[in-house]
Design a protein around this motif. Structure first.
Motif, PDB file in Angstrom:
ATOM      1  N   THR A 160       2.970   9.965  -5.098  1.00 21.51           N
ATOM      2  CA  THR A 160       3.288  11.276  -4.547  1.00 21.51           C
ATOM      3  C   THR A 160       4.731  11.729  -4.750  1.00 21.51           C
ATOM      4  OG1 THR A 160       3.667  10.201  -2.432  1.00 21.51           O
ATOM      5  CG2 THR A 160       1.529  11.265  -2.738  1.00 21.51           C
ATOM      6  N   ALA A 190       0.835  -1.197   0.000  1.00 18.99           N
ATOM      7  CA  ALA A 190       0.000   0.000   0.000  1.00 18.99           C
ATOM      8  C   ALA A 190       0.874   1.254   0.000  1.00 18.99           C
ATOM      9  CB  ALA A 190      -0.913  -0.003   1.213  1.00 18.99           C
ATOM     10  N   LEU A 191       1.932   1.225   0.826  1.00 21.62           N
ATOM     11  CA  LEU A 191       2.806   2.397   0.907  1.00 21.62           C
ATOM     12  C   LEU A 191       3.530   2.621  -0.408  1.00 21.62           C
ATOM     13  CD1 LEU A 191       4.307   2.196   4.457  1.00 21.62           C
ATOM     14  CD2 LEU A 191       2.540   3.669   3.567  1.00 21.62           C
ATOM     15  N   GLY A 192       3.914   1.507  -1.040  1.00 24.45           N
ATOM     16  CA  GLY A 192       4.598   1.628  -2.323  1.00 24.45           C
ATOM     17  C   GLY A 192       3.728   2.368  -3.331  1.00 24.45           C
ATOM     18  N   GLN A 239       8.244  19.836  -5.439  1.00 28.55           N
ATOM     19  CA  GLN A 239       8.004  20.875  -4.446  1.00 28.55           C
ATOM     20  C   GLN A 239       9.302  21.316  -3.771  1.00 28.55           C
ATOM     21  OE1 GLN A 239       4.452  19.546  -2.969  1.00 28.55           O
ATOM     22  NE2 GLN A 239       3.698  21.512  -3.624  1.00 28.55           N
ATOM     23  N   VAL A 283       1.198   4.487  -2.691  1.00 32.74           N
ATOM     24  CA  VAL A 283       1.060   5.902  -2.338  1.00 32.74           C
ATOM     25  C   VAL A 283       2.337   6.660  -2.673  1.00 32.74           C
ATOM     26  CG1 VAL A 283       0.665   7.520  -0.470  1.00 32.74           C
ATOM     27  CG2 VAL A 283      -0.600   5.389  -0.536  1.00 32.74           C
ATOM     28  N   ASN A 284       3.474   6.026  -2.392  1.00 29.94           N
ATOM     29  CA  ASN A 284       4.750   6.673  -2.682  1.00 29.94           C
ATOM     30  C   ASN A 284       4.886   6.956  -4.176  1.00 29.94           C
ATOM     31  OD1 ASN A 284       7.465   7.535  -1.952  1.00 29.94           O
ATOM     32  ND2 ASN A 284       8.088   5.764  -3.166  1.00 29.94           N
ATOM     33  N   ARG A 311       5.658  14.717  -7.045  1.00 26.38           N
ATOM     34  CA  ARG A 311       5.167  15.995  -6.537  1.00 26.38           C
ATOM     35  C   ARG A 311       6.039  16.499  -5.403  1.00 26.38           C
ATOM     36  NH1 ARG A 311      -0.250  18.380  -7.316  1.00 26.38           N
ATOM     37  NH2 ARG A 311      -0.033  20.001  -5.769  1.00 26.38           N
ATOM     38  N   ILE A 312       6.429  15.580  -4.497  1.00 26.81           N
ATOM     39  CA  ILE A 312       7.245  15.980  -3.350  1.00 26.81           C
ATOM     40  C   ILE A 312       8.597  16.502  -3.835  1.00 26.81           C
ATOM     41  CG2 ILE A 312       8.412  15.135  -1.286  1.00 26.81           C
ATOM     42  CD1 ILE A 312       6.127  13.130  -0.975  1.00 26.81           C
TER      43      ILE A 312
END
Lengths: 195, 234, 180
Positions: free
Chosen positions: C29, C21-23, C36, C25-26, C32-33
């Motif tokens: 995102t 799941a984290l993979g 930024q 989401v990573n 974008r991170i």
């Protein structure tokens, strides 16, 4: 090298004390400071676990997470390491140093949810410390925690006999006295050690 | 277990910070501006609700011996997801809260609710428990922020309300807030750690006072009712 | 034994799902991170010295332990120096523009954890912050707080932060001077 170690140690113990300036580890700080003896026990356990956790998590972060580009798993990996570590330390102490085990007793499992431990590991990564610096930061951060909790426990033993409004009973008066101890620690704030 | 009762418990009678006295680190550390307080409160609310639902859903299939480990994994996962989302979409908040976002993992509120509530209750009540306990936490954070910001810097809504460029809400943490009295008159010490401990201590005392008073009132009312009943019987 | 095996399996499964799941989401995102963070650095750089690009150059890191990087502006206007040093509450990362006459052209706080309402004003976009940062423009390496006989007025209630920043600006000018 030596100068950076001294800077880190003094910073962790006095200037940026984990409890009084970074608010890490407040729950056990308030929960286990009824008596000076228990405070010393808790403090020792925290020093031990924070030092070990810093060292182990540094290795895991550097050689597994960063090497594989899995930095986003940091929080998950660190908390599991800490939980396993605490369990392991508990079993080890129970078998080989029963006297210390009975002294630390119930405080050991509580350390897993001590945010000072996870905090120190995350801060090591954030500040990009190397292995030695991480270890020093972990141990001295723990010493700072111990200093704070022992000092505060002796304050609290006296507060017991003080005459304060009824509604301040319990944690409320603790927090107010902790505020005064924090005020004393503010004297160290911003002191810088020439490098 | 009805929703109304859960609402009252989360916000007042079993408030996580003021009554259960857990999750205090972040409460004291980040409550310097309203922006931080609301951001932190909502993050915890979302994480707590998600964790509650998931843990409640899997409560029957997780072996008892390793339940804490599984709770921690679930919590850490949601915390990391929120952390990544904040970094990507609200970088100002993620910067202001810093290490306290990943530290939600060890926030006793979440693991406490999992252990005390969700592992026994079905999904519905667990969901509402998460929402209301999270709301209770957010309320305490907001009160702390308002008090510390007002008395410390003479401001309201720092980071969140931008007055200089027309009255509007900002999400990038740059709003100056509404200046109520000049900053130099504020007791800036309230923005420092000392102020965190002091404000929370006083807030807790006020809460205890209020709870005690309402308990006394209730007792008196019951006594009066009993006496009337007695008289009637006589 | 069977029991331990089962427990390990369950725990492993949960961890695998969590990591998966984290993979995801990573994956969603991280661009974008990154963007930024990059945008923030560029913004801080161009706030202290206007240029189309910046090239990192080498410096004596043993002599200047707090300096992170020295960047030469591609239009030869001077250098942007970033440094990380201890403030009142934690580390501060600062970008300082230094022109070819070794004068400060501006400062910008990239990262800090100073007390909100006091030291944090050094980074704020409000009037207090802008006024504080403007004082540094045109100063040389002998810069000092007015309390110490210089010309920089410290932020109210944040002498420590102000002193740390002033020291870092002086250090940044010195590192550029050392390049020759």
């Amino acid at each position: 090298m030596l100068s950076s170690i001294i800077t880190i140690s003094l910073g962790a113990i006095l200037i940026n004390n984990f409890i009084f300036s970074q608010f890490l580890g407040c729950c056990p700080f308030l929960g286990c400071s009824n008596k000076v003896d228990t405070a010393v026990g808790m403090g020792l356990a925290v020093v031990f676990v924070m030092g070990l956790a810093s060292a182990i998590c540094w290795v895991i972060n550097e050689y597994i997470l960063v090497a594989l580009g899995l930095e986003f798993l940091q929080t998950l990996a660190f908390i599991l390491v800490i939980a396993a570590l605490v369990q392991f330390v508990e079993m080890f102490l129970k078998k080989s140093v029963p006297s210390l085990y009975s002294a630390l007793g119930i405080y050991l499992p509580l350390i897993t949810t001590n945010c000072a431990v996870l905090g120190v590991v995350l801060l090591n990564v954030q500040n990009k410390y190397n292995f030695i610096e991480s270890l020093v930061y972990g141990v001295t951060g723990g010493l700072g925690f111990m200093l704070a909790i022992v000092l505060f426990a002796s304050v609290r033993e006296r507060v017991e006999f003080a005459d304060y409004p009824e509604c301040f009973q319990g944690f409320a008066i603790c927090l107010v006295s902790a505020a005064l101890v924090a005020l004393a620690f503010m004297g160290f704030s911003g002191m810088s050690i020439p490098v | 277990m009805n929703i109304k009762k859960q609402f009252k418990e989360g916000l007042i009678t079993n408030n996580p910070v003021l009554v259960q006295q857990i999750g205090m680190c972040a409460t004291m550390a980040i409550t310097t501006t309203l922006f931080n307080g609301i951001g932190m409160g909502l993050s915890v609310l979302i994480i707590l609700t998600c964790c509650n639902v998931v843990i409640s859903a899997i409560r029957k299939i997780i072996p008892d011996e390793i339940r804490l480990a599984i709770f921690v994994v679930v919590i850490a996962t949601f915390v990391t997801i929120v952390d990544l989302l904040l970094q990507a979409f609200v970088p100002a908040l993620s910067e202001a809260l810093g290490v306290f976002i990943p530290l939600i993992v060890v926030n006793c509120i979440i693991i406490g609710r999992a252990e005390a509530f969700c592992q026994k209750m079905p999904i519905g009540p667990s969901f509402f428990d998460g929402v209301f306990q999270g709301l209770g936490y957010t309320c305490v954070l907001i009160i702390m922020c308002v008090v510390r910001e007002l008395l410390g810097a003479g401001r309201f809504g720092g980071g969140l309300i931008d007055v200089a460029n027309g009255f509007r809400l900002t999400l990038d943490g740059t709003g100056g807030g509404i200046q109520i009295f000049p900053e130099t008159y504020g007791a800036s010490i309230l923005s420092l750690p000392f102020g965190g401990f002091l404000t929370l201590g006083c807030l807790m005392a006020v809460m205890q006072y209020a709870l005690k008073k309402s308990a006394k009132k209730k007792e008196a009312a019951e006594k009066a009712a009993a006496e009337i009943e007695k008289e009637v019987e006589e | 034994m069977n029991k331990i095996l089962k427990l390990t399996l369950v725990l492993f499964l949960v961890c695998a799902i969590a990591a998966g799941a984290l993979g995801v989401v990573n994956e969603l995102t991280y661009r974008r991170i990154d963007a930024q963070q990059q945008a923030k650095t560029v913004e801080a750089f161009s706030a202290v010295m206007k240029a189309d690009g910046y090239e990192e150059v080498g410096f004596d890191s043993a002599a200047f332990p707090t300096v992170n990087s020295v960047n030469h502006a591609t239009n030869d206007a001077g250098y942007v120096v970033t440094s990380t040093f201890s403030g009142a509450q934690g580390n501060i990362t600062l970008a300082v523009g230094v022109d070819n006459d070794y004068k400060c052209t501006g400062i910008s706080v990239i990262e800090h954890s100073e007390t909100s309402g006091l030291g944090a004003n050094a980074a704020s976009t409000g009037e207090v912050g802008v006024k504080f940062r403007a004082q540094f423009v045109g100063e040389d390496e002998n810069i000092a707080l007015s309390k110490s006989g210089g010309s920089i007025d410290a932020l109210t209630g944040a002498t420590i932060t102000s002193r740390a920043i002033t020291g870092a600006v002086a250090e940044s000018i010195r590192v550029v001077k050392s390049l020759g």
